[in-house]
Design a protein around this motif. Structure first.
Motif, PDB file in Angstrom:
ATOM      1  N   LYS A   1       0.976  -1.189  -0.025  1.00 13.77           N
ATOM      2  CA  LYS A   1      -0.083   0.070  -0.013  1.00 13.77           C
ATOM      3  C   LYS A   1       0.742   1.245   0.280  1.00 13.77           C
ATOM      4  CE  LYS A   1      -3.333  -2.251   2.906  1.00 13.77           C
ATOM      5  NZ  LYS A   1      -3.993  -2.425   4.133  1.00 13.77           N
ATOM      6  N   SER A   2       0.139   2.329  -0.453  1.00  9.38           N
ATOM      7  CA  SER A   2       0.826   3.632  -0.471  1.00  9.38           C
ATOM      8  C   SER A   2       2.423   3.612  -1.118  1.00  9.38           C
ATOM      9  CB  SER A   2       1.212   4.232   1.002  1.00  9.38           C
ATOM     10  OG  SER A   2      -0.129   4.220   1.808  1.00  9.38           O
ATOM     11  N   LEU A   3       2.390   2.809  -2.182  1.00 12.10           N
ATOM     12  CA  LEU A   3       3.462   2.862  -2.926  1.00 12.10           C
ATOM     13  C   LEU A   3       4.082   4.240  -3.299  1.00 12.10           C
ATOM     14  CD1 LEU A   3       2.360  -0.284  -4.963  1.00 12.10           C
ATOM     15  CD2 LEU A   3       4.208  -0.048  -3.455  1.00 12.10           C
ATOM     16  N   LYS A   4       5.642   4.129  -3.322  1.00 13.36           N
ATOM     17  CA  LYS A   4       6.389   5.301  -3.497  1.00 13.36           C
ATOM     18  C   LYS A   4       7.323   4.861  -4.648  1.00 13.36           C
ATOM     19  CE  LYS A   4       6.562   5.965   1.540  1.00 13.36           C
ATOM     20  NZ  LYS A   4       7.708   6.170   2.672  1.00 13.36           N
ATOM     21  N   PRO A   5       7.718   5.812  -5.365  1.00 13.92           N
ATOM     22  CA  PRO A   5       8.571   5.710  -6.620  1.00 13.92           C
ATOM     23  C   PRO A   5       9.779   4.963  -6.360  1.00 13.92           C
ATOM     24  CG  PRO A   5       7.753   7.971  -6.579  1.00 13.92           C
ATOM     25  CD  PRO A   5       7.306   7.400  -5.407  1.00 13.92           C
ATOM     26  N   GLU A   6      10.384   4.932  -5.091  1.00  8.72           N
ATOM     27  CA  GLU A   6      11.625   4.391  -4.512  1.00  8.72           C
ATOM     28  C   GLU A   6      11.017   2.589  -4.367  1.00  8.72           C
ATOM     29  OE1 GLU A   6      10.295   7.143  -3.192  1.00  8.72           O
ATOM     30  OE2 GLU A   6      10.464   7.322  -1.079  1.00  8.72           O
ATOM     31  N   ASP A   7       9.897   2.098  -4.261  1.00  6.87           N
ATOM     32  CA  ASP A   7       9.496   1.135  -4.229  1.00  6.87           C
ATOM     33  C   ASP A   7       9.601   0.432  -5.457  1.00  6.87           C
ATOM     34  OD1 ASP A   7       6.788   1.960  -2.140  1.00  6.87           O
ATOM     35  OD2 ASP A   7       9.000   1.264  -1.388  1.00  6.87           O
ATOM     36  N   THR A   8       9.832   1.055  -6.606  1.00  7.41           N
ATOM     37  CA  THR A   8      10.178   0.303  -7.926  1.00  7.41           C
ATOM     38  C   THR A   8      11.371  -0.604  -7.918  1.00  7.41           C
ATOM     39  OG1 THR A   8       9.386   2.257  -9.225  1.00  7.41           O
ATOM     40  CG2 THR A   8      10.888   0.921 -10.247  1.00  7.41           C
ATOM     41  N   ALA A   9      11.048  -1.755  -8.234  1.00  7.19           N
ATOM     42  CA  ALA A   9      12.048  -2.711  -8.116  1.00  7.19           C
ATOM     43  C   ALA A   9      11.509  -4.136  -8.741  1.00  7.19           C
ATOM     44  CB  ALA A   9      12.503  -3.319  -6.677  1.00  7.19           C
ATOM     45  N   VAL A  10      12.216  -5.028  -9.015  1.00  9.93           N
ATOM     46  CA  VAL A  10      11.822  -6.279  -9.280  1.00  9.93           C
ATOM     47  C   VAL A  10      11.532  -7.062  -7.882  1.00  9.93           C
ATOM     48  CG1 VAL A  10      12.260  -8.759 -10.301  1.00  9.93           C
ATOM     49  CG2 VAL A  10      12.955  -6.580 -11.619  1.00  9.93           C
TER      50      VAL A  10
END
Length: 121
Positions: free
Chosen positions: A83-92
């Motif tokens: 939840k509340s995803l952030k751009p820094e959560d971008t990953a595989v």
């Protein structure tokens, strides 16, 4: 042969929610602790959540309060709700599990192929 297959990744806007799934298949005797890892470009793979066979969950500090890991052993599936995803959560995001095949004496660690999560700002 044991296989882990992740799904549910994709592109989401910041603040959004995604639910990842990991299905375990093969000739399996038991499934123990399951984990989700992530690896962003240029960074090391990091553990984000784990759940034991008894359902005890642990989370990385960086995502504490924004994750829920769960499992459905009847479906041999582990989930990760983010939840509340952030751009820094971008990953595989990778699924990992300690699994004992019917043909082995001991559990071993198995990995899925990963699913891409991209969070736009």
């Amino acid at each position: 042969q044991v296989q882990l297959v992740e799904s549910g990744g994709g592109l989401v806007q910041a603040g959004g929610t995604l639910r990842l799934s990991c299905v375990v298949s093969g000739s399996i005797f038991s499934i123990h602790t399951m984990r989700w890892y992530r690896q962003a470009p240029g960074k090391q793979r990091e553990l984000v959540a784990s759940i034991t066979s008894s359902g005890s969950a642990n989370y990385a500090d960086s995502m504490m309060g924004r994750l829920i890991i769960s499992r459905d052993d009847a479906k041999r599936t582990v989930y990760l709700e983010m939840k509340s995803l952030k751009p820094e959560d971008t990953a595989v995001y990778y699924c990992n599990g300690d699994i004992k095949p019917r043909t082995s004496w001991h559990p071993a660690a198995y990995w899925g192929q990963g699913t891409q999560v991209t969070v736009s700002s």
